[in-house]
Design a protein around this motif. Structure first.
Motif, PDB file in Angstrom:
ATOM      1  N   ARG A 207       1.932  13.038  -6.256  1.00  0.00           N
ATOM      2  CA  ARG A 207       2.116  11.610  -6.542  1.00  0.00           C
ATOM      3  C   ARG A 207       3.467  11.107  -6.056  1.00  0.00           C
ATOM      4  NH1 ARG A 207       4.844  10.134 -11.375  1.00  0.00           N
ATOM      5  NH2 ARG A 207       5.814  11.913 -12.409  1.00  0.00           N
ATOM      6  N   ILE A 210       2.850  11.480  -1.697  1.00  0.00           N
ATOM      7  CA  ILE A 210       1.853  10.668  -0.991  1.00  0.00           C
ATOM      8  C   ILE A 210       2.412   9.340  -0.474  1.00  0.00           C
ATOM      9  CG2 ILE A 210      -0.256   9.321  -1.341  1.00  0.00           C
ATOM     10  CD1 ILE A 210      -0.755  12.221  -0.725  1.00  0.00           C
ATOM     11  N   PRO A 211       3.140   8.528  -1.278  1.00  0.00           N
ATOM     12  CA  PRO A 211       3.604   7.234  -0.739  1.00  0.00           C
ATOM     13  C   PRO A 211       4.451   7.350   0.528  1.00  0.00           C
ATOM     14  CG  PRO A 211       3.776   7.252  -3.123  1.00  0.00           C
ATOM     15  CD  PRO A 211       3.446   8.656  -2.720  1.00  0.00           C
ATOM     16  N   THR A 213       4.474   9.808   2.599  1.00  0.00           N
ATOM     17  CA  THR A 213       3.628  10.390   3.644  1.00  0.00           C
ATOM     18  C   THR A 213       2.752   9.323   4.285  1.00  0.00           C
ATOM     19  OG1 THR A 213       3.596  12.515   2.473  1.00  0.00           O
ATOM     20  CG2 THR A 213       1.903  12.160   4.139  1.00  0.00           C
ATOM     21  N   GLY A 214       2.237   8.399   3.465  1.00  0.00           N
ATOM     22  CA  GLY A 214       1.485   7.285   4.027  1.00  0.00           C
ATOM     23  C   GLY A 214       2.331   6.435   4.951  1.00  0.00           C
ATOM     24  N   SER A 268      -3.304   1.445   5.527  1.00  0.00           N
ATOM     25  CA  SER A 268      -2.701   0.960   4.286  1.00  0.00           C
ATOM     26  C   SER A 268      -3.716   0.954   3.148  1.00  0.00           C
ATOM     27  CB  SER A 268      -2.133  -0.449   4.491  1.00  0.00           C
ATOM     28  OG  SER A 268      -1.128  -0.455   5.482  1.00  0.00           O
ATOM     29  N   GLN A 271      -4.184   4.536   2.124  1.00  0.00           N
ATOM     30  CA  GLN A 271      -3.038   4.988   1.349  1.00  0.00           C
ATOM     31  C   GLN A 271      -3.118   4.492  -0.091  1.00  0.00           C
ATOM     32  OE1 GLN A 271       0.726   3.744   2.965  1.00  0.00           O
ATOM     33  NE2 GLN A 271       1.889   4.428   1.180  1.00  0.00           N
ATOM     34  N   TYR A 272      -3.566   3.255  -0.283  1.00  0.00           N
ATOM     35  CA  TYR A 272      -3.667   2.700  -1.636  1.00  0.00           C
ATOM     36  C   TYR A 272      -4.621   3.523  -2.493  1.00  0.00           C
ATOM     37  CZ  TYR A 272      -5.389  -0.349  -5.352  1.00  0.00           C
ATOM     38  OH  TYR A 272      -5.796  -0.837  -6.568  1.00  0.00           O
ATOM     39  N   GLU A 275      -3.159   7.052  -3.233  1.00  0.00           N
ATOM     40  CA  GLU A 275      -2.126   6.958  -4.263  1.00  0.00           C
ATOM     41  C   GLU A 275      -2.749   6.759  -5.643  1.00  0.00           C
ATOM     42  OE1 GLU A 275       0.796   4.026  -3.465  1.00  0.00           O
ATOM     43  OE2 GLU A 275       1.311   4.815  -1.493  1.00  0.00           O
ATOM     44  N   ARG A 276      -3.743   5.911  -5.728  1.00  0.00           N
ATOM     45  CA  ARG A 276      -4.383   5.670  -7.022  1.00  0.00           C
ATOM     46  C   ARG A 276      -5.067   6.929  -7.541  1.00  0.00           C
ATOM     47  NH1 ARG A 276      -8.911   1.019  -7.880  1.00  0.00           N
ATOM     48  NH2 ARG A 276     -10.212   2.625  -6.909  1.00  0.00           N
ATOM     49  N   GLU A 279      -2.345   9.200  -8.927  1.00  0.00           N
ATOM     50  CA  GLU A 279      -1.628   8.614 -10.054  1.00  0.00           C
ATOM     51  C   GLU A 279      -2.395   8.758 -11.364  1.00  0.00           C
ATOM     52  OE1 GLU A 279       1.224   7.206 -10.709  1.00  0.00           O
ATOM     53  OE2 GLU A 279       2.105   7.342  -8.705  1.00  0.00           O
ATOM     54  N   SER A 283      -0.017   7.117 -14.672  1.00  0.00           N
ATOM     55  CA  SER A 283       0.252   5.684 -14.752  1.00  0.00           C
ATOM     56  C   SER A 283       0.517   5.282 -16.189  1.00  0.00           C
ATOM     57  CB  SER A 283      -0.933   4.882 -14.209  1.00  0.00           C
ATOM     58  OG  SER A 283      -1.153   5.218 -12.860  1.00  0.00           O
TER      59      SER A 283
END
Length: 320
Positions: A207, A210-211, A213-214, A268, A271-272, A275-276, A279, A283
């Protein structure tokens, strides 16, 4: 019954809506700028939108786009694997591995990517032949370097090795974000260092990893345009070949920009969702929206026994 002062204030004062003056001013400025840009784009004949439409799906452009996507995917895959290896070596207790990983990261992050691409492309000037055999002994196999280092190979080596250095720092920061208690708990139940890294640390570090890396993947898509200097036929190279023949530079650069923006939008969105996925379980819980009358209790508060109220331990337990 006489009303208290707070009750009179709550009932007598009017409730006014918030005035977002700055928000409305910003909206007007942004909308005005957007209208001006769109108007200039569609009224200026020099953009040549008919030429853009003509070449947007042209076979040479689509072939260059396919090469760009292939180079991006393969370079990122190799870069991620190298990054994990570099991060593990950087965090290793072995000083030789740690220093070697640091030197790799320092070199490839400290030199420009274009210089690395040119270096790999002209490798034959430094090493004319690639020889496999016993050091200082007989050779079993040799081949000309120019036969191995093609423009695609040079682009792949330059992009993936450069990306591996940056991914190593990203993975290392993700691993260090996990508390040492996780590692100690894994050791307590008999896990080896490799099992701890694979089953405990890396899944939790994803977590954090990943951001960036995207972002690196999107950056890699654009970094592939640098391979134009070694002649590999990716998207920008294909477009430049066309406009060098037709002299329609601006519309063909717009074609390249449209395809880069389209692929970036797809990446993008991916990636979203990735990430979700990672997470989940981390979260923060969203607060429950309060009702209209939630500010005041609807009835009398429950009575607390005097003995319980006088006990600090019971009061602390109640507040929990």
């Amino acid at each position: 019954m006489t009303r208290t002062a707070p009750d009179r204030l709550d009932e007598d004062l009017p409730v006014l809506p918030a005035r977002y003056t700055g928000r409305w001013v910003a909206a007007v400025v942004v909308a005005g700028a957007a209208v001006m840009i769109v108007y200039a784009m569609f009224t200026n004949e020099r953009f040549q939108w008919d030429v853009v439409g003509q070449y947007l799906f042209a076979p040479p452009v689509l072939s260059g786009l396919l090469n760009t996507l292939l180079l991006t995917a393969v370079s990122m895959a190799i870069g991620i694997v190298l990054g994990i290896a570099v991060a593990v070596c950087r965090l290793s207790a072995n000083p030789i591995l740690s220093c070697a990983a640091w030197a790799y990261s320092w070199f490839f992050r400290g030199t420009p990517l274009m210089v690395q691409l040119l270096f790999w492309f002209f490798m034959a000037a430094l090493v004319p032949k690639i020889v496999l055999g016993i050091p200082f002994g007989p050779s079993f196999f040799e081949i000309q370097t120019n036969a191995v280092i093609s423009p695609f190979t040079a682009a792949l080596l330059g992009l993936s090795l450069n990306e591996g250095a940056y991914m190593g720092e990203i993975v290392r920061s993700g691993i260090r974000a996990i508390s040492k208690g996780q590692t100690e708990a894994a050791k307590a139940i008999g896990m080896s260092r490799a099992q701890t890294m694979r089953r405990v640390v890396l899944p939790q570090a994803m977590r954090v990893i990943i951001p960036p890396t995207g972002n690196e993947t999107i950056g890699m898509l654009k970094y592939t345009s640098l391979v134009i200097v070694i002649g590999y036929s990716e998207l920008l190279t294909s477009v430049s070949i066309i406009y060098s023949r037709t002299f329609q530079t601006i519309p063909l650069l717009i074609v390249a920009a449209i395809w880069y923006l389209a692929v970036t939008a797809v990446l993008s969105v991916g990636q979203y969702y990735v990430e979700r996925h990672f997470e989940r379980g981390f979260s923060p819980v969203r607060p429950v929206r309060a009702g209209r009358n939630s500010g005041r209790p609807s009835g009398p508060a429950p009575a607390v026994p005097a003995a319980a109220a006088a006990s600090p331990a019971v009061e602390l337990e109640r507040l929990k």
